[in-house]
Design an enzyme around this catalytic site. Structure first.
Site, PDB file in Angstrom:
ATOM      1  CD  GLU A   3       7.086   4.766   1.727  1.00 32.24           C
ATOM      2  OE1 GLU A   3       6.295   4.628   2.731  1.00 32.24           O
ATOM      3  OE2 GLU A   3       7.717   5.750   1.536  1.00 32.24           O
ATOM      4  CD  GLU A  62      -1.880   1.673   2.848  1.00 37.13           C
ATOM      5  OE1 GLU A  62      -1.345   2.886   2.943  1.00 37.13           O
ATOM      6  OE2 GLU A  62      -2.020   0.740   3.818  1.00 37.13           O
ATOM      7  CG  HIS A  63       3.452   2.524   3.273  1.00 39.79           C
ATOM      8  ND1 HIS A  63       4.029   3.749   3.720  1.00 39.79           N
ATOM      9  CD2 HIS A  63       2.338   2.244   4.129  1.00 39.79           C
ATOM     10  CE1 HIS A  63       3.337   3.605   5.227  1.00 39.79           C
ATOM     11  NE2 HIS A  63       2.492   2.808   5.288  1.00 39.79           N
TER      12      HIS A  63
END
Ligand code: ZN
Length: 1002
Positions: free
Chosen positions: A176, A103-104
């Site tokens: 991330e 998602e990041h």
């Protein structure tokens, strides 16, 4: 939800104790799409269902994309705050946090938008009222909301490209997710350590004992299924994830066949479909990965336990958590889900609920445990009941009490009045006009939709209420469910968590060992690569990018004129009343402020407790349980709270007061004012048993909020020595209040507390100190007038009128304070004085903080230092400029970053586009739609008129480059600042004499 983001994402965890199955609503819908029927074909889609939901004034259309099988739900509703969301089913088979890291990383640049973090950059090129991404236990969703059609198309394009064509570069994964890197990437003599945004985010999450308790208990209920793993990621497991696995997970999960699209609002469906279809046309239908979500029911109950950090803020002998969890129904059965949620509400919610009486009123625990409530976020639901703040020796007793209550309720059923009150709450909930209805709806249906529930069924609340009424009439309704799911259920878990003084040390040691084992396996080539990558990452972060590929709105998209709110001001019984008459769907919204005379700080500390006491203690003739029933039967809720507002033209002049807030159906205004007046006049402060319960609950709630909102506590503490408003905020809601409430919680004799509360009661909420605001429909004005007159006349009208607090002489002090706490990451705040709301420099300072955040602080604090978030913020109403960092592993560097931000801004030339972006990001907040109940509140609470706001708007739009330099020089180049840090003990801070150390507890 505010428009200010720490990060592009959040982990979703929820147990819904207080949430009834209602959704909220707004104006009547206008059917602008031509009537559709199932089977119709439209833009490559086939219509599956079309249903009107009159109670929410919407039409729901479900469609399937014919080529790929992508599901689409469109909600047609007359609401300009349009929503778009795309989500994917992302169940996991390990705890590496792959969907969360994906998602990041998805948001780190895509084919069409090959820039670093296009998502974050779009925050400043848009008037979005909401942008975010969420990783839940089995799905990942990317929503945004905006009222502007061009903006909608821009953001949709960026979102679609991000999820379907992300670059997913290895360096982004490392930034991330996780990586090994030298502490100082430029200096290879510094030790190698774990870094990464998600890595630190999850370290922060798991420092929160409530979060930890919720996930551990939940995971233990579903062995052998996807739910036994953490989708957010366990810090110990995150470093097992490789870049290749991440790319593979994206390939198998982020395709249209595994996607759900959600669109909401008054933009036409055809436009949505054609824009989406254009992006889907290159995909084919594929099989979606299968995971097990169905738990094998247990043949006998289980017991499990775990440990967490010892909390120095809470009483040492009351830190155990214990709960009973029961496996519930298949969530596909929406009526059963509705019934179980209602059962959970009746068992657990409010002073009149049997569990509250048996567990909280008796002080067996401080509050319900974090998992308490009905949880339908999984394929099979579960219901949990438990406590935190329990004595070790009471663990058995808690379980006995819970079972005893269930047996009682099975025998005696629930009081009809309480069931009626619950139905009233659902009906009233539907009439509420909220500004973020489309998002609320999306959150309400998402997890069901990913678990084979027909989402439209979840919207049809009235159908469920009708069926409920019929089945209640035949009897045995709740009894049978208590039997089946709670008393005769072998799939039952007793989950306890106890504090361990060595917990944090063990955690650090584990991490050190994991690190040592990783480092020992490194070859020379690996080490060279680490050194190289660290430098490359820093270089990437500093690279100036060409952002011209990204779409943007322009200054002309911001209207030069604000939307004005028509208000009437009258008087009733010598009390000023502000009227807002507008369409409210038959609801009256009431707010009153009673301004306070100046009182001493030591008495002021009791004000929050006084406000809570009004709604917790009951009167001499009625218990709080009885009053609570009335509140639920006749109102949409009542609240009392402290208010501190800064004068719009002088930041050293404040108003302190108590606010009373409530709403109800127009037909119940008499009853609402009667209840309010009863609470003010008759509250029984001598009920020390109830008072004790309240104090213990408050103390525990405050302690829990520190781990979650530490940056706000740090910022508030730092600012408290700068202005009188923040001095009060610190006393009423800061670390000082946390310490104070915990000290009261350990006090046996409450007689002094009682006399303090009575002293407050005798000086506040008098007629002459009052002003009132009412928002209602035209036809409810006269009913409100007469009921309100009676209410005002019922309040004491002393001859001795406590006059308003004089502008106090407040001498700002500048200091640095450190609060050592058992967290593995830190929170920091630095505050400086600004100017009052009407001062022209206010607008400039606001643009300045936006520029610093977007072009410097975000990069330095989040991207380089690995904190979850950080930035600068200018609070226009309070006249305060502050810097903050959130879940920050390298706070001392962050403090240096705050300092270097000044030089940076003085050296920096801002392009016109950058100035525009800063303004767009500010106007997202300024022009965000607000709920009806909030209209006119800036005028009522702060005395800020529409004329002042219009002037401020013009000032904001007119801020120039030169202005930025000017205010930076004038306000930032000063030592007159205060700082505060909350977090793990740090020798440098502990031994630095310029820092004051504030120890809590023990
Ligand atoms: Zn995250």
């Amino acid at each position: 939800m505010s428009t200010q983001l720490f990060c592009a994402s959040r982990i979703l965890r929820q147990a819904s104790r207080t949430k009834l199955p209602t959704t909220l609503k707004s104006a009547p819908y206008s059917s602008q799409t031509k009537p559709l029927t199932p089977g119709d074909r439209l833009q490559g889609y086939r219509v599956q269902q079309v249903r009107q939901v009159p109670e929410l004034e919407l039409t729901a259309v479900a469609l399937e994309h014919e080529a790929t099988g992508a599901q689409h739900l469109h909600i047609d509703r007359d609401d300009s705050n349009n929503v778009f969301a795309v989500g994917f089913h992302t169940p996991v088979s390990d705890s590496t946090g792959v969907p969360h890291i994906l998602e990041h990383t998805t948001l780190c640049g895509s084919e069409k938008y090959p820039v670093r973090d296009p998502f974050f950059k779009m925050l400043n090129r848009s008037l979005a009222t909401f942008m975010n991404a969420f990783t839940a236990s089995d799905y990942t969703i990317y929503p945004f909301a905006t009222t502007n059609p061009v903006d909608y198309a821009n953001l949709r394009s960026v979102y679609m490209d991000a999820v379907f064509h992300p670059r997913l570069e290895k360096l982004d994964f490392k930034q991330e997710g996780w990586r090994l890197e030298h502490e100082d990437p430029m200096d290879t003599s510094t030790p190698i350590t774990f870094k990464g945004v998600v890595y630190n985010e999850m370290k922060g999450q798991t420092s929160d004992a409530n979060y930890l308790y919720y996930v551990r208990a939940h995971e233990s209920m579903f062995p052998g299924t996807t739910y036994e793993h953490s989708s957010g990621g366990e810090p110990a497991r995150i470093p097992d994830l490789t870049h290749e696995q991440l790319v593979e997970f994206h390939k198998t999960h982020y395709n249209p066949s595994n996607a759900r699209f959600y669109t909401y609002g008054n933009f036409p469906l055809e436009d949505h479909l054609s824009a989406i279809e254009e992006r889907l046309s290159s995909f084919k239908r594929v099989d979606v990965p299968h995971v097990n979500k169905k738990v094998t029911p247990w043949t006998e109950p289980r017991k499990m336990s775990s440990t967490c950090a010892f909390d120095p803020l809470s009483p040492p002998d009351r830190q155990t958590r214990v709960s009973l969890s029961f496996l519930g129904n298949e969530t596909k059965d929406t009526f059963e889900t509705f019934s179980m949620r209602l059962l959970s509400y009746l068992l657990l919610d409010g002073h009149a609920s049997p569990m509250y009486k048996a567990l909280i009123d008796t002080n067996l625990g401080s509050e319900f445990s974090a998992n308490t409530g009905y949880d339908s976020s999984t394929r099979t639901s579960c219901l949990s009941i438990g406590l935190q703040g329990v004595k070790d020796s009471d663990v058995g007793l808690v379980q006995e009490r819970i079972l005893a209550v269930l047996n009682d309720v099975k025998k005696e059923g629930f009081d009809n009045k309480r069931i009626e009150a619950a139905i009233h709450q659902m009906e009233l909930g539907q009439k509420h006009k909220t500004a973020d209805f489309g998002l609320t709806l999306m959150h309400g249906i998402s997890s069901g939709w990913f678990n084979e529930v027909d989402p439209i069924n979840l919207l049809e609340i009235n159908k469920n209420i009708e069926r409920l009424k019929q089945e209640l009439a035949t009897g045995n309704f709740f009894e049978s469910r208590i039997d089946k799911y709670l008393l005769n259920n072998q799939h039952k878990l007793v989950f306890t968590m106890q504090p361990d003084g060595d917990y944090s040390a063990k955690l650090s040691k584990d991490e050190e060992q994991r690190l040592a084992s990783k480092v020992s396996q490194l070859t020379d080539t690996d080490k060279a690569e680490i050194a190289e990558q660290g430098k490359q990452l820093s270089a990437n972060q500093d690279k100036v990018e060409d952002l011209s590929c990204l779409p943007t709105l322009h200054l002309k998209d911001i209207s030069p004129k604000m939307k004005r709110t028509v208000l009437d001001h009258t008087g009733l019984c010598n009390t000023p009343v502000q009227w807002r008459t507008t369409a409210t769907n038959g609801i009256t919204y009431f707010r009153a402020i009673s301004s306070l005379p100046s009182i001493q700080d030591d008495l002021k500390l009791y004000l929050p407790l006084f406000c809570d006491a009004l709604l917790s203690l009951g009167t001499r003739t009625q218990s709080m349980a009885e009053i609570d029933d009335e509140i639920r039967l006749y109102t949409g809720g009542l609240r009392a709270s402290t208010v501190v507002s800064t004068n719009h033209s002088d930041i050293d002049h404040i108003e302190e007061g108590i606010a009373l807030i409530g709403n109800c159906l127009d037909r119940n205004v008499d009853k609402m004012y009667d209840i309010l007046s009863k609470l003010i006049l008759e509250t029984n402060f001598d009920d020390t048993e109830k008072l004790k319960t309240l104090i213990i609950g408050n103390a525990s709630g405050l302690v829990n909020s520190v781990a979650d909102s530490g940056h706000i506590f740090a910022r508030t503490y730092a600012a408290s020595s700068l202005t009188p408003a923040m001095h009060n905020a610190e006393l009423l809601s800061g670390m000082t209040q946390v310490a104070f409430m915990n000290q009261l919680a350990s006090t046996e004799d409450l007689s002094d507390v009682v006399s303090k509360l009575k002293a407050i009661a005798s000086t506040v909420l008098k007629q002459p100190t009052l002003r009132v605001a009412v928002t209602c429909g035209d036809d409810a004005v006269s009913a409100n007038e007469s009921a309100l007159s009676r209410f005002i006349s019922s309040l004491p009208n002393d001859d001795h009128v406590p006059h308003q607090a004089q502008p106090s002489v407040f001498a700002p002090k500048y200091n640095k304070t450190f609060f050592p706490l058992p967290f593995s990451v830190n929170f920091s705040g630095k505050a400086l004085r600004g100017v009052p709301y009407t001062h022209p420099d206010g607008a400039k300072l606001q643009v300045l903080s936006s520029l610093m955040t977007n072009h410097y602080l975000h990069r330095e604090i989040r991207e380089k230092n690995g904190a979850y978030g950080g930035g600068a913020r200018y609070a226009g109403l309070n006249g305060l400029l502050s810097f903050y960092s959130y879940r920050d592993p390298r706070t001392l560097e962050t403090l240096r970053t705050y300092a270097s931000a000044t030089d940076w801004v003085l050296d920096r030339k801002f392009a016109d586009q950058e100035m525009t972006e800063a303004k767009l990001s500010i106007f997202q907040g300024v022009d965000a739609p607000i709920s009806v109940s909030e209209e006119g509140m800036l005028q009522f609470v702060n005395g800020v008129s529409d004329d002042m706001r219009q002037r401020r708007r013009e000032q904001l739009l007119g801020v120039s480059q030169n202005d930025i330099r000017e205010v930076a020089e004038q306000y930032l180049t000063t030592n007159e600042a205060s700082m505060a840090i909350l977090g793990e003990a740090n020798d440098k801070l502990l031994n630095d004499p310029s820092w004051t150390v504030q120890q809590f507890g023990q």
